[in-house]
Design an enzyme around this catalytic site. Structure first.
Site, short mmCIF file in Angstrom:
data_model
loop_
_atom_site.label_atom_id
_atom_site.label_comp_id
_atom_site.label_asym_id
_atom_site.label_seq_id
_atom_site.Cartn_x
_atom_site.Cartn_y
_atom_site.Cartn_z
N ARG A 1 -12.61 -3.68 -7.52
CA ARG A 1 -12.61 -4.41 -6.25
C ARG A 1 -14.03 -4.56 -5.74
NH1 ARG A 1 -8.66 -1.92 -1.72
NH2 ARG A 1 -10.19 -0.24 -1.93
N TYR B 1 -11.58 1.01 10.10
CA TYR B 1 -12.75 1.53 9.37
C TYR B 1 -13.19 0.64 8.21
CZ TYR B 1 -8.63 3.66 7.07
OH TYR B 1 -7.41 3.87 6.50
N LYS B 2 -12.48 -0.47 7.98
CA LYS B 2 -12.89 -1.36 6.90
C LYS B 2 -13.82 -2.45 7.46
CE LYS B 2 -8.45 -0.55 4.56
NZ LYS B 2 -8.90 0.31 3.46
N PHE C 1 0.84 -1.20 0.00
CA PHE C 1 0.00 0.00 0.00
C PHE C 1 0.88 1.26 0.00
CE2 PHE C 1 -2.87 3.16 1.82
CZ PHE C 1 -3.98 2.97 1.03
N ASP D 1 1.05 -5.22 8.07
CA ASP D 1 -0.08 -4.32 7.90
C ASP D 1 -1.33 -5.18 7.75
OD1 ASP D 1 -2.10 -2.60 7.06
OD2 ASP D 1 -0.72 -1.30 5.95
C1 LIG Z 1 -3.01 -1.69 3.61
C2 LIG Z 1 -3.33 -0.30 4.07
N1 LIG Z 1 -2.50 0.34 4.90
C3 LIG Z 1 -2.76 1.60 5.33
C4 LIG Z 1 -3.89 2.26 4.92
C5 LIG Z 1 -4.22 3.68 5.28
O1 LIG Z 1 -3.71 4.13 6.44
P1 LIG Z 1 -4.34 5.38 7.17
O2 LIG Z 1 -5.42 4.87 8.06
O3 LIG Z 1 -3.20 5.97 7.91
O4 LIG Z 1 -4.90 6.31 6.15
C6 LIG Z 1 -4.79 1.63 4.08
C7 LIG Z 1 -6.01 2.35 3.64
O5 LIG Z 1 -6.81 1.94 2.89
C8 LIG Z 1 -4.50 0.33 3.64
O6 LIG Z 1 -5.33 -0.27 2.80
#
Ligand SMILES: Cc1ncc(COP(=O)(O)O)c(C=O)c1O
Length: 404
Positions: free
Chosen positions: A364, A214-215, A126, A191
């Site tokens: 997606r 939030y997902k 990401f 992650d």
């Molecule tokens: C794999 C991954 N890492 C990090 C993030 C985003 O991080 P943040 O919450 O700091 O915006 C996302 C956002 O979609 C993500 O999919």
């Protein structure tokens, strides 16, 4: 040739689904919408609505005195998340800040423990992860290696710190977290943004992890992220952000920073209380459903979607890029198509199938197990085939937007 499952077989799967009743906890004001973007922003549950209302009530009535309880939230909700979703122990998880900021803190702290060696990740990781790691490596005088694949990243010689996404945000591929953790000589920071709440996670033995709420956890837009640090490492780590919430005796207001014992030292400033309360309430739903059942349903929904994509969509130019084995994927399915962006827009605008687009050519579709049914999945694939077969996506305004 075997026939693809008909709508009645999707209905039969729903009738046998132990999680079917959870759907009513996520009422949709637009009943005809098929919301397949829970992999980006999960939907609002009545639990979270009530949890937020209660938190606002506490703010109204107790004002500053509310801090007596709020100050415990990052640890208390962290412990719940550890237990329900992460296979981690009490005191190993904090809920605070964003995924980006948590990755920054952990990457810096990890390099203190590994004075030599490079920082590595893969080019498909990401963007925020790649950017943060490159910045931290530069600040610490380390080489940053962007391997062209996960396999390449695992082979990088002399890696001090390796960052991997458990589930790839684009393809949906899930890595063998336990196996890689055991085999890796580098410290691995996982992650978990696209796996937490979608599949059961077992962090035992893992060093470091971050992720968002939030997902699939449905804690709401801007919901707080979490960080995990294996217990044995905690007292050796120093946060690069020396904030007063990570201080040993916060309200002594002392002259010098002295890190708190344990994971609390990775706190920075005031945590997002309302948003953390929303996550706490969102976890009530997860606790009732159980991650094992949620993962089973994710497998079942994505199986159905992939089967229908093969049967109906391959001839329309789609390619399923998500792995076919459920243990090798999360809860979203990625379809490659040269016209993925206009198709994505047309699906949203014309037939209310809400998925999303990721560059350069991926549509997606997220099958969030707590509120998506097999019938929803079947209907969505049916609407996609009808729309693309009719060429409706060629009639819409296909300008790229800021948010895709
Ligand atoms: C794999 C991954 N890492 C990090 C993030 C985003 O991080 P943040 O919450 O700091 O915006 C996302 C956002 O979609 C993500 O999919």
């Amino acid at each position: 040739v075997t026939q693809p499952p008909d709508r009645a077989s999707a209905e039969a799967l729903d009738a046998a689904d132990p999680l079917a009743a959870f759907r009513s906890r996520f009422p949709d004001p637009e009943p005809d919408r098929l919301y397949l973007d829970g992999n980006s922003l999960g939907r609002l549950s009545t639990d979270v609505e009530h949890g937020l209302a209660a938190a606002i009530g506490t703010w109204r009535t107790r004002a500053v005195e509310g801090w007596a309880e709020w100050v415990e939230l990052p640890r208390r909700v962290g412990d719940r998340l550890a237990d329900l979703c992460l296979g981690a122990a009490p005191g190993e998880v904090l809920v605070t800040d964003s995924t980006t900021v948590n990755l920054y803190k952990l990457a810096h702290a990890a390099l203190d423990l590994r004075p030599q060696g490079v920082v590595a990740t893969d080019a498909d990781n990401f963007p925020t992860d790649r950017y943060v790691l490159e910045g931290v490596a530069a600040a610490r005088g380390r080489r940053f290696v962007l391997a062209d694949s996960v396999e390449g990243a695992l082979q990088v010689p002399d890696a001090a710190l390796l960052c991997l996404s458990h589930v790839d945000y684009r393809t949906g591929r899930r890595l063998d977290l336990g196996g890689i953790t055991r085999a890796s000589e580098a410290m691995v920071v996982w992650d978990l943004s696209h796996s937490v709440g979608a599949v059961a996670i077992d962090l035992s033995g893992a060093d470091l992890a971050v992720g968002c709420s939030y997902k699939y956890l449905n804690a709401g837009p801007g919901g707080p992220a979490f960080l995990y640090v294996r217990r044995e490492l905690q007292d050796a780590l120093t946060s690069p952000v020396r904030g007063w919430f990570g201080q040993r005796d916060q309200f002594a207001m002392g002259p010098a920073y002295e890190p708190a014992p344990g994971i609390d030292r990775l706190m920075a400033g005031t945590p997002p209380v309302l948003a953390t309360t929303a996550l706490d309430a969102a976890l009530d739903v997860v606790a009732e459903a159980g991650m094992a059942a949620i993962e089973r349903k994710a497998a079942s929904l994505t199986d159905l979607a992939i089967t229908l994509a093969d049967a109906w969509l391959a001839e329309l130019g789609f390619e399923v890029v998500t792995p076919r084995s459920p243990t090798e994927r999360g809860a979203h399915v990625a379809l490659r198509h040269p016209e993925a962006w206009p198709i994505c827009r047309a699906l949203i605008e014309r037939v209310r199938v809400v998925g999303d687009f990721r560059q350069p050519d991926i549509l997606r579709l997220g099958f969030s197990p707590l509120y998506i049914s097999h019938t929803d999945a079947w209907d969505a694939m049916d609407r996609i085939r009808t729309l693309v077969a009719a060429g409706v996506h060629r009639d819409i305004d296909a300008q790229l937007r800021r948010v895709t």
